[in-house]
Motif scaffolding. Sequence first.
Motif, PDB file in Angstrom:
ATOM      1  N   TYR A  76       0.840  -1.184   0.000  1.00  0.00           N
ATOM      2  CA  TYR A  76       0.000   0.000   0.000  1.00  0.00           C
ATOM      3  C   TYR A  76       0.877   1.237   0.000  1.00  0.00           C
ATOM      4  O   TYR A  76       1.988   1.215   0.540  1.00  0.00           O
ATOM      5  CB  TYR A  76      -0.899   0.064   1.243  1.00  0.00           C
ATOM      6  CG  TYR A  76      -1.927  -1.029   1.308  1.00  0.00           C
ATOM      7  CD1 TYR A  76      -3.158  -0.878   0.696  1.00  0.00           C
ATOM      8  CD2 TYR A  76      -1.668  -2.217   1.978  1.00  0.00           C
ATOM      9  CE1 TYR A  76      -4.119  -1.879   0.753  1.00  0.00           C
ATOM     10  CE2 TYR A  76      -2.609  -3.222   2.038  1.00  0.00           C
ATOM     11  CZ  TYR A  76      -3.830  -3.049   1.419  1.00  0.00           C
ATOM     12  OH  TYR A  76      -4.770  -4.043   1.476  1.00  0.00           O
ATOM     13  N   ILE A  77       0.371   2.308  -0.538  1.00  0.00           N
ATOM     14  CA  ILE A  77       1.009   3.612  -0.412  1.00  0.00           C
ATOM     15  C   ILE A  77       0.236   4.346   0.677  1.00  0.00           C
ATOM     16  O   ILE A  77      -0.961   4.627   0.513  1.00  0.00           O
ATOM     17  CB  ILE A  77       0.981   4.390  -1.735  1.00  0.00           C
ATOM     18  CG1 ILE A  77       1.807   3.644  -2.780  1.00  0.00           C
ATOM     19  CG2 ILE A  77       1.513   5.806  -1.526  1.00  0.00           C
ATOM     20  CD1 ILE A  77       1.708   4.227  -4.173  1.00  0.00           C
ATOM     21  N   LEU A  78       0.890   4.634   1.786  1.00  0.00           N
ATOM     22  CA  LEU A  78       0.245   5.304   2.918  1.00  0.00           C
ATOM     23  C   LEU A  78       0.760   6.728   3.020  1.00  0.00           C
ATOM     24  O   LEU A  78       1.954   6.979   2.861  1.00  0.00           O
ATOM     25  CB  LEU A  78       0.545   4.566   4.223  1.00  0.00           C
ATOM     26  CG  LEU A  78       0.128   3.097   4.290  1.00  0.00           C
ATOM     27  CD1 LEU A  78       0.556   2.494   5.623  1.00  0.00           C
ATOM     28  CD2 LEU A  78      -1.370   2.952   4.090  1.00  0.00           C
ATOM     29  N   SER A  79      -0.130   7.644   3.311  1.00  0.00           N
ATOM     30  CA  SER A  79       0.282   9.027   3.526  1.00  0.00           C
ATOM     31  C   SER A  79      -0.084   9.511   4.928  1.00  0.00           C
ATOM     32  O   SER A  79       0.343  10.569   5.341  1.00  0.00           O
ATOM     33  CB  SER A  79      -0.357   9.951   2.487  1.00  0.00           C
ATOM     34  OG  SER A  79      -1.766   9.904   2.586  1.00  0.00           O
ATOM     35  N   ARG A  80      -0.879   8.723   5.657  1.00  0.00           N
ATOM     36  CA  ARG A  80      -1.301   9.093   7.007  1.00  0.00           C
ATOM     37  C   ARG A  80      -1.404   7.847   7.880  1.00  0.00           C
ATOM     38  O   ARG A  80      -1.624   6.761   7.376  1.00  0.00           O
ATOM     39  CB  ARG A  80      -2.658   9.786   6.984  1.00  0.00           C
ATOM     40  CG  ARG A  80      -2.658  11.097   6.261  1.00  0.00           C
ATOM     41  CD  ARG A  80      -4.053  11.706   6.231  1.00  0.00           C
ATOM     42  NE  ARG A  80      -4.037  12.998   5.605  1.00  0.00           N
ATOM     43  CZ  ARG A  80      -3.799  14.134   6.246  1.00  0.00           C
ATOM     44  NH1 ARG A  80      -3.565  14.128   7.537  1.00  0.00           N
ATOM     45  NH2 ARG A  80      -3.794  15.279   5.609  1.00  0.00           N
ATOM     46  N   VAL A  81      -1.266   8.070   9.185  1.00  0.00           N
ATOM     47  CA  VAL A  81      -1.450   6.990  10.148  1.00  0.00           C
ATOM     48  C   VAL A  81      -2.197   7.568  11.344  1.00  0.00           C
ATOM     49  O   VAL A  81      -1.953   8.708  11.743  1.00  0.00           O
ATOM     50  CB  VAL A  81      -0.086   6.374  10.557  1.00  0.00           C
ATOM     51  CG1 VAL A  81       0.816   7.392  11.212  1.00  0.00           C
ATOM     52  CG2 VAL A  81      -0.280   5.181  11.458  1.00  0.00           C
ATOM     53  N   GLY A  82      -3.160   6.815  11.884  1.00  0.00           N
ATOM     54  CA  GLY A  82      -3.918   7.266  13.048  1.00  0.00           C
ATOM     55  C   GLY A  82      -3.378   6.616  14.309  1.00  0.00           C
ATOM     56  O   GLY A  82      -3.306   5.399  14.388  1.00  0.00           O
ATOM     57  N   ILE A  83      -2.979   7.432  15.274  1.00  0.00           N
ATOM     58  CA  ILE A  83      -2.404   6.932  16.526  1.00  0.00           C
ATOM     59  C   ILE A  83      -3.060   7.664  17.693  1.00  0.00           C
ATOM     60  O   ILE A  83      -3.214   8.880  17.652  1.00  0.00           O
ATOM     61  CB  ILE A  83      -0.881   7.161  16.591  1.00  0.00           C
ATOM     62  CG1 ILE A  83      -0.175   6.470  15.428  1.00  0.00           C
ATOM     63  CG2 ILE A  83      -0.316   6.685  17.924  1.00  0.00           C
ATOM     64  CD1 ILE A  83       1.295   6.791  15.334  1.00  0.00           C
ATOM     65  N   CYS A  84      -3.426   6.918  18.713  1.00  0.00           N
ATOM     66  CA  CYS A  84      -3.971   7.506  19.933  1.00  0.00           C
ATOM     67  C   CYS A  84      -3.122   7.021  21.101  1.00  0.00           C
ATOM     68  O   CYS A  84      -3.037   5.826  21.350  1.00  0.00           O
ATOM     69  CB  CYS A  84      -5.427   7.081  20.107  1.00  0.00           C
ATOM     70  SG  CYS A  84      -6.196   7.830  21.537  1.00  0.00           S
ATOM     71  N   THR A 137      12.636   1.415   6.837  1.00  0.00           N
ATOM     72  CA  THR A 137      13.077   2.783   6.621  1.00  0.00           C
ATOM     73  C   THR A 137      12.151   3.711   7.396  1.00  0.00           C
ATOM     74  O   THR A 137      10.925   3.600   7.282  1.00  0.00           O
ATOM     75  CB  THR A 137      13.007   3.149   5.125  1.00  0.00           C
ATOM     76  OG1 THR A 137      13.838   2.253   4.395  1.00  0.00           O
ATOM     77  CG2 THR A 137      13.465   4.573   4.881  1.00  0.00           C
ATOM     78  N   VAL A 138      12.723   4.620   8.180  1.00  0.00           N
ATOM     79  CA  VAL A 138      11.910   5.590   8.912  1.00  0.00           C
ATOM     80  C   VAL A 138      11.313   6.560   7.898  1.00  0.00           C
ATOM     81  O   VAL A 138      12.027   7.167   7.107  1.00  0.00           O
ATOM     82  CB  VAL A 138      12.758   6.350   9.954  1.00  0.00           C
ATOM     83  CG1 VAL A 138      11.939   7.449  10.616  1.00  0.00           C
ATOM     84  CG2 VAL A 138      13.301   5.391  11.001  1.00  0.00           C
ATOM     85  N   VAL A 139       9.987   6.674   7.914  1.00  0.00           N
ATOM     86  CA  VAL A 139       9.300   7.582   6.992  1.00  0.00           C
ATOM     87  C   VAL A 139       8.744   8.814   7.713  1.00  0.00           C
ATOM     88  O   VAL A 139       8.339   9.778   7.069  1.00  0.00           O
ATOM     89  CB  VAL A 139       8.172   6.863   6.208  1.00  0.00           C
ATOM     90  CG1 VAL A 139       8.773   5.806   5.298  1.00  0.00           C
ATOM     91  CG2 VAL A 139       7.147   6.248   7.132  1.00  0.00           C
ATOM     92  N   ALA A 140       8.741   8.798   9.048  1.00  0.00           N
ATOM     93  CA  ALA A 140       8.304   9.962   9.816  1.00  0.00           C
ATOM     94  C   ALA A 140       8.818   9.853  11.243  1.00  0.00           C
ATOM     95  O   ALA A 140       8.892   8.764  11.797  1.00  0.00           O
ATOM     96  CB  ALA A 140       6.787  10.058   9.825  1.00  0.00           C
ATOM     97  N   GLN A 141       9.179  10.995  11.811  1.00  0.00           N
ATOM     98  CA  GLN A 141       9.505  11.095  13.227  1.00  0.00           C
ATOM     99  C   GLN A 141       8.685  12.252  13.768  1.00  0.00           C
ATOM    100  O   GLN A 141       8.723  13.350  13.215  1.00  0.00           O
ATOM    101  CB  GLN A 141      10.994  11.339  13.439  1.00  0.00           C
ATOM    102  CG  GLN A 141      11.819  10.120  13.104  1.00  0.00           C
ATOM    103  CD  GLN A 141      13.282  10.313  13.424  1.00  0.00           C
ATOM    104  OE1 GLN A 141      13.912  11.225  12.926  1.00  0.00           O
ATOM    105  NE2 GLN A 141      13.802   9.432  14.261  1.00  0.00           N
ATOM    106  N   LYS A 142       7.927  12.008  14.826  1.00  0.00           N
ATOM    107  CA  LYS A 142       6.976  12.991  15.334  1.00  0.00           C
ATOM    108  C   LYS A 142       7.054  13.102  16.849  1.00  0.00           C
ATOM    109  O   LYS A 142       7.531  12.198  17.527  1.00  0.00           O
ATOM    110  CB  LYS A 142       5.540  12.599  14.959  1.00  0.00           C
ATOM    111  CG  LYS A 142       5.277  12.441  13.481  1.00  0.00           C
ATOM    112  CD  LYS A 142       5.135  13.777  12.817  1.00  0.00           C
ATOM    113  CE  LYS A 142       4.776  13.603  11.349  1.00  0.00           C
ATOM    114  NZ  LYS A 142       4.500  14.864  10.698  1.00  0.00           N
ATOM    115  N   THR A 143       6.529  14.203  17.365  1.00  0.00           N
ATOM    116  CA  THR A 143       6.337  14.406  18.794  1.00  0.00           C
ATOM    117  C   THR A 143       4.883  14.816  18.987  1.00  0.00           C
ATOM    118  O   THR A 143       4.391  15.696  18.273  1.00  0.00           O
ATOM    119  CB  THR A 143       7.258  15.519  19.332  1.00  0.00           C
ATOM    120  OG1 THR A 143       8.612  15.156  19.075  1.00  0.00           O
ATOM    121  CG2 THR A 143       7.059  15.729  20.819  1.00  0.00           C
ATOM    122  N   THR A 144       4.200  14.164  19.933  1.00  0.00           N
ATOM    123  CA  THR A 144       2.805  14.532  20.193  1.00  0.00           C
ATOM    124  C   THR A 144       2.762  15.859  20.937  1.00  0.00           C
ATOM    125  O   THR A 144       3.764  16.315  21.484  1.00  0.00           O
ATOM    126  CB  THR A 144       2.083  13.457  21.028  1.00  0.00           C
ATOM    127  OG1 THR A 144       2.713  13.367  22.307  1.00  0.00           O
ATOM    128  CG2 THR A 144       2.082  12.117  20.331  1.00  0.00           C
TER     129      THR A 144
END
Length: 86
Positions: free
Chosen positions: A33-41, A64-71
Amino acid sequence: GNVADGKLETIWTVSGTSAENSENVTIFLGDDYILSRVGICFNLGSEREYIYSVSASEDGENFTVVAQKTTSKKSCESQQTNQEIN
């Protein structure tokens, strides 16, 4: 299990603190799949700040890391808006 069951009342958790543990969850999607978003709670998301990354793999072994985020200390309801990963 709890990671992808769609229910806010169930959680996946680890023991200890983030300084002690570097845990991960792998979700096999069953196809490419090609993903552009992920839902995390995140549990207690309105009280805590979390640092996380999202990785992708074509073979389940090399990631491969595709995103690094901070809530930003939001409730689960406001976190549920999908997070962009690109």
